[in-house]
Design a protein around this motif. Structure first.
Motif, PDB file in Angstrom:
ATOM      1  N   ASP A   1       0.808  -1.223   0.000  1.00 30.48           N
ATOM      2  CA  ASP A   1       0.000   0.000   0.000  1.00 30.48           C
ATOM      3  C   ASP A   1       0.839   1.269   0.000  1.00 30.48           C
ATOM      4  N   GLY A   2       2.123   1.115  -0.192  1.00 27.78           N
ATOM      5  CA  GLY A   2       3.009   2.264  -0.218  1.00 27.78           C
ATOM      6  C   GLY A   2       3.827   2.422   1.039  1.00 27.78           C
ATOM      7  N   THR A   3       3.299   1.882   2.136  1.00 27.75           N
ATOM      8  CA  THR A   3       4.023   1.956   3.408  1.00 27.75           C
ATOM      9  C   THR A   3       4.169   0.597   4.085  1.00 27.75           C
ATOM     10  N   GLY A   4       3.391  -0.383   3.661  1.00 28.52           N
ATOM     11  CA  GLY A   4       3.448  -1.698   4.281  1.00 28.52           C
ATOM     12  C   GLY A   4       2.412  -2.628   3.687  1.00 28.52           C
ATOM     13  N   PHE A   5       2.133  -3.726   4.422  1.00 25.44           N
ATOM     14  CA  PHE A   5       1.201  -4.748   3.944  1.00 25.44           C
ATOM     15  C   PHE A   5       0.065  -4.988   4.939  1.00 25.44           C
ATOM     16  N   SER A   6      -0.179  -4.013   5.816  1.00 29.57           N
ATOM     17  CA  SER A   6      -1.169  -4.238   6.885  1.00 29.57           C
ATOM     18  C   SER A   6      -2.560  -4.522   6.329  1.00 29.57           C
TER      19      SER A   6
ATOM     20  N   LEU B   1       9.438  -1.279  -3.566  1.00 34.05           N
ATOM     21  CA  LEU B   1       9.231  -2.109  -2.376  1.00 34.05           C
ATOM     22  C   LEU B   1      10.579  -2.344  -1.683  1.00 34.05           C
ATOM     23  N   PRO B   2      10.576  -2.345  -0.351  1.00 30.78           N
ATOM     24  CA  PRO B   2      11.826  -2.546   0.398  1.00 30.78           C
ATOM     25  C   PRO B   2      12.194  -4.035   0.454  1.00 30.78           C
ATOM     26  N   THR B   3      13.061  -4.475  -0.427  1.00 28.79           N
ATOM     27  CA  THR B   3      13.424  -5.886  -0.506  1.00 28.79           C
ATOM     28  C   THR B   3      14.786  -6.132   0.126  1.00 28.79           C
ATOM     29  N   THR B   4      15.042  -7.386   0.441  1.00 35.90           N
ATOM     30  CA  THR B   4      16.370  -7.790   0.894  1.00 35.90           C
ATOM     31  C   THR B   4      17.281  -7.933  -0.321  1.00 35.90           C
ATOM     32  N   THR B   5      18.537  -8.242  -0.091  1.00 44.76           N
ATOM     33  CA  THR B   5      19.453  -8.448  -1.204  1.00 44.76           C
ATOM     34  C   THR B   5      19.159  -9.781  -1.886  1.00 44.76           C
TER      35      THR B   5
ATOM     36  N   PRO C   1      12.216 -22.022 -10.904  1.00 49.64           N
ATOM     37  CA  PRO C   1      13.082 -20.839 -10.860  1.00 49.64           C
ATOM     38  C   PRO C   1      12.688 -19.921  -9.702  1.00 49.64           C
ATOM     39  N   PRO C   2      13.652 -19.290  -9.050  1.00 49.55           N
ATOM     40  CA  PRO C   2      13.339 -18.432  -7.900  1.00 49.55           C
ATOM     41  C   PRO C   2      12.621 -17.163  -8.335  1.00 49.55           C
ATOM     42  N   PRO C   3      11.768 -16.613  -7.480  1.00 49.01           N
ATOM     43  CA  PRO C   3      11.136 -15.328  -7.793  1.00 49.01           C
ATOM     44  C   PRO C   3      12.202 -14.248  -7.966  1.00 49.01           C
ATOM     45  N   ASP C   4      11.931 -13.347  -8.880  1.00 49.31           N
ATOM     46  CA  ASP C   4      12.870 -12.255  -9.151  1.00 49.31           C
ATOM     47  C   ASP C   4      12.447 -11.032  -8.343  1.00 49.31           C
ATOM     48  N   LEU C   5      13.305 -10.599  -7.436  1.00 45.13           N
ATOM     49  CA  LEU C   5      12.996  -9.428  -6.611  1.00 45.13           C
ATOM     50  C   LEU C   5      13.225  -8.111  -7.347  1.00 45.13           C
TER      51      LEU C   5
ATOM     52  N   GLY D   1      11.991 -12.109   1.414  1.00 42.97           N
ATOM     53  CA  GLY D   1      12.397 -11.164   0.381  1.00 42.97           C
ATOM     54  C   GLY D   1      12.115  -9.712   0.701  1.00 42.97           C
ATOM     55  N   ILE D   2      11.326  -9.458   1.737  1.00 43.79           N
ATOM     56  CA  ILE D   2      10.984  -8.093   2.137  1.00 43.79           C
ATOM     57  C   ILE D   2      11.774  -7.731   3.395  1.00 43.79           C
TER      58      ILE D   2
END
Length: 340
Positions: A183-188, A294-298, A282-286, A243-244
């Motif tokens: 939603d732009g700030t999170g997934f609540s 979106l704030p993803t991990t490496t 195949p793994p999801p592509d971040l 991933g997040i």
């Protein structure tokens, strides 16, 4: 007494009755031995003959279901015919048309099972009258259980397609679902939808355990396939979990509960219908998610965590393959990501 006919008839009756009761009444037992083999063999024939023709594959579920009912009725009918053939002078021809033939025995067993009561043949006094009552009882039992089983299966088919449509409506692959939930700030705001999916998935798992024939009700549209929906949902849950960035992840309790529900579903089908694929999908592509803000991990950290899920993801791919589907993968087009 013709003991061979009597023995074969009893075997057929016991086989039909046990398979019928096992399949329709034993909720935790899945399908009976005869029904399980019939379903698996018929599905293999459809897969081999129809290949990727989704319209023809959509007939597999109804055909398998009808064949199951036909087998139960045929075994019971044939069993009672042989039982009556195993006795000496078991029937009386009230119209005095001559010796009792095999067609007369088949006719009498059939109309006694389905309570037509035409009366041109009657059982001799004694044990054969009791056996006639049992024949009628078995016919009423198979009709009653078949009707209730049919209604339950059709209701379960509707429920599983509703679940699939709900998941794929948010995205036809995992990246799209995650992007939709952001939603732009999170997934609540996604917590309520995820709780709904968990409830539906638990019901789907229970239905598959009680009515294994559900696995063979194939939908021509991938968007209505629960197999595809579960693969999308589980991959999205993997992205949420690994991933997040931790501070932006959805409620961990809800995500953990959802992953547990998926695992329960996989365990229900494992061994009975599916085998893990040789390799993980195949793994999801971040990358597209990262480009969408979106704030993803490496990538390295995400791929490291994915390695611990290899067996689970192989099972998911085996499930998708068993349903003659393609693995739901893809990237979010940048225009779609920017439009939300």
């Amino acid at each position: 007494m013709k003991w061979l006919f009597l023995a074969i008839g009893i075997v057929l009756l016991v086989s039909a009755a046990s398979d019928l009761l096992w399949t329709t009444l034993w909720v935790e037992g899945g399908a009976g031995p005869l029904t399980s083999r019939l379903m698996a063999w018929t599905w293999r024939v459809f897969r081999r003959v129809c290949r990727q023709n989704s319209r023809v594959l959509a007939l597999a579920g109804p055909v398998i279901f009808v064949l199951t009912l036909v087998v139960w009725i045929t075994l019971l009918w044939g069993g009672w015919t042989l039982v009556f053939a195993g006795g000496e002078s078991t029937l009386i021809d009230t119209m005095n048309r001559g010796p009792i033939s095999w067609s007369d025995l088949l006719y009498f067993a059939g109309y006694t099972m389905f309570t037509l009561g035409t009366g041109d043949f009657v059982p001799r006094e004694g044990i054969w009258q009791i056996i006639s009552v049992l024949t009628t009882g078995s016919g009423m039992l198979v009709v009653t259980l078949s009707v209730s089983y049919t209604l339950s299966v059709l209701d379960a088919v509707t429920q599983k397609r509703s679940f699939a449509s709900g998941v794929t409506g948010l995205g036809t692959h995992s990246n799209a679902l995650v992007r939709t939930a952001w939603d732009g700030t999170g997934f609540s705001g996604f917590d309520l939808a995820l709780n709904t999916y968990v409830s539906q998935l638990n019901t789907l798992t229970s239905n598959h355990n009680a009515y294994p024939v559900l696995h063979y009700f194939y939908s021509p549209q991938a968007e209505q396939s629960p197999v595809v929906a579960i693969a999308i949902l589980d991959e999205a849950l993997t992205i949420f979990r690994f991933g997040i960035s931790e501070e932006y992840r959805p409620n961990n309790v809800i995500v953990t509960n959802a992953r547990s529900s998926v695992q329960s579903y996989l365990e229900t089908l494992h061994g009975a219908f599916i085998q893990p694929a040789d390799e993980a999908p195949p793994p999801p592509d971040l990358g597209p998610l990262r480009e969408s803000g979106l704030p993803t991990t490496t990538n390295e950290a995400f791929l490291t965590e994915l390695e611990t899920l290899t067996n689970r993801r192989r099972t998911l791919l085996g499930l998708v393959n068993s349903d003659a589907r393609q693995w739901p993968s893809g990237e979010i087009p940048l225009e779609e990501a920017e439009n939300g």
